[in-house]
Design a protein around this motif. Structure first.
Motif, short mmCIF file in Angstrom:
data_model
loop_
_atom_site.label_atom_id
_atom_site.label_comp_id
_atom_site.label_asym_id
_atom_site.label_seq_id
_atom_site.Cartn_x
_atom_site.Cartn_y
_atom_site.Cartn_z
N ARG A 21 35.46 39.38 38.85
CA ARG A 21 36.47 39.40 39.90
C ARG A 21 36.50 38.06 40.59
O ARG A 21 35.45 37.49 40.92
N ILE A 22 37.69 37.55 40.82
CA ILE A 22 37.86 36.34 41.62
C ILE A 22 37.70 36.75 43.08
O ILE A 22 38.34 37.72 43.52
N PRO A 23 36.83 36.09 43.84
CA PRO A 23 36.58 36.49 45.23
C PRO A 23 37.87 36.51 46.06
O PRO A 23 38.73 35.66 45.90
N GLY A 24 37.94 37.51 46.94
CA GLY A 24 39.07 37.63 47.86
C GLY A 24 40.01 38.74 47.46
O GLY A 24 39.90 39.33 46.37
N GLU A 25 40.89 39.07 48.39
CA GLU A 25 42.01 39.96 48.10
C GLU A 25 43.16 39.54 48.99
O GLU A 25 42.95 38.98 50.07
N TRP A 26 44.37 39.79 48.52
CA TRP A 26 45.55 39.27 49.18
C TRP A 26 46.55 40.38 49.46
O TRP A 26 46.82 41.20 48.57
N PRO A 27 47.08 40.45 50.70
CA PRO A 27 48.00 41.52 51.05
C PRO A 27 49.32 41.40 50.29
O PRO A 27 49.84 40.30 50.09
N LEU A 28 49.82 42.56 49.89
CA LEU A 28 51.13 42.63 49.23
C LEU A 28 52.06 43.36 50.19
O LEU A 28 52.02 43.12 51.38
N THR A 29 52.87 44.27 49.69
CA THR A 29 53.69 45.08 50.59
C THR A 29 52.76 45.96 51.42
O THR A 29 51.61 46.18 51.01
N PRO A 30 53.21 46.47 52.56
CA PRO A 30 52.31 47.28 53.40
C PRO A 30 51.64 48.40 52.59
O PRO A 30 52.28 49.10 51.82
N GLY A 31 50.32 48.50 52.76
CA GLY A 31 49.56 49.53 52.09
C GLY A 31 48.97 49.12 50.75
O GLY A 31 48.29 49.92 50.11
N TYR A 32 49.20 47.87 50.32
CA TYR A 32 48.71 47.40 49.02
C TYR A 32 48.02 46.05 49.17
O TYR A 32 48.46 45.21 49.96
N VAL A 33 46.94 45.85 48.39
CA VAL A 33 46.28 44.55 48.32
C VAL A 33 46.08 44.17 46.86
O VAL A 33 45.91 45.03 45.99
N ALA A 68 44.41 32.86 43.64
CA ALA A 68 43.69 33.28 42.43
C ALA A 68 44.03 32.38 41.25
O ALA A 68 43.17 32.07 40.42
N VAL A 69 45.28 31.94 41.15
CA VAL A 69 45.68 31.02 40.08
C VAL A 69 44.90 29.71 40.21
O VAL A 69 44.38 29.19 39.22
N ALA A 70 44.78 29.20 41.43
CA ALA A 70 44.03 27.95 41.65
C ALA A 70 42.57 28.12 41.23
O ALA A 70 42.00 27.24 40.60
N GLU A 71 41.98 29.26 41.58
CA GLU A 71 40.58 29.51 41.20
C GLU A 71 40.44 29.67 39.69
O GLU A 71 39.50 29.14 39.09
#
Length: 139
Positions: A69-81, A123-126
Motif C-alpha cells: 500500500r502506498i502510504p496515505g488516503e485521499w478523500p473522494l466524494t463524501p463518504g469515500y476515500v 499516489a502517482v508521484a510516489e
C-alpha cells in the motif's frame, strides 16, 4: 459500514517493465477525459488486495499481484476515500472494458504527460518515485 467510517475505493498503481499503467475515464461525465490509477469500491467484507484484483479484472481484463500500500488516503466524494496499492501485472494485456476509453503505459519521466485526477496525483508521484528507484538499483 458503521458510523461515519468512509467506504474505501482501492486504486492500483500497476507496474510492469519499469512502467506505470494509466487509465482514462469515460464516465461519469464530470471525470471523463482525465486519467486515473484504475480500481474501484470495495465490496462489504472484502480485503483491499482482493478488491483490487477483482476490480482490475473487471475494468481492464488483467490479473495483478498486489504488492504494497502506498502510504496515505485521499478523500473522494463524501463518504469515500481512495487507498492505493502497487501491483505487479501477472497476466493479460490491459484494455478499457468498463468506465475507461484508453489505457497507457508511462515511464516515471512521462507520468506528467497526462491529466491525472487530483486525488490520484500524490499516489502517482510516489509510484513514479518507486519505479525510478527500482531502475536505479537495477531491479
Amino acid at each position: 459500514m458503521t458510523g461515519d467510517r468512509a467506504r474505501v475505493v482501492v486504486g492500483g498503481a500497476v507496474l510492469d517493465a519499469g512502467r506505470l499503467l494509466a487509465a482514462r475515464r469515460s464516465a461519469p461525465p464530470a471525470l471523463a477525459g482525465r486519467w486515473e490509477l484504475p480500481g474501484g469500491k470495495l465490496e462489504p467484507g472484502e480485503a483491499p488486495e482482493e478488491g483490487l484484483v477483482r476490480e482490475l479484472r473487471e475494468e481492464l481484463g488483467v490479473e495483478v499481484e498486489p504488492l504494497m500500500r502506498i502510504p496515505g488516503e485521499w478523500p473522494l466524494t463524501p463518504g469515500y476515500v481512495l487507498q492505493v496499492w502497487t501491483a505487479r501485472l501477472v497476466g493479460g494485456e490491459p484494455r478499457p472494458l468498463q468506465d475507461h476509453d484508453e489505457v497507457r503505459w508511462l515511464t516515471p519521466d512521462r507520468v506528467g504527460e497526462v491529466e491525472w485526477l487530483d486525488q490520484d496525483r500524490p499516489a502517482v508521484a510516489e509510484a513514479a518515485r518507486l519505479l525510478a528507484d527500482e531502475r536505479m538499483r537495477g531491479l
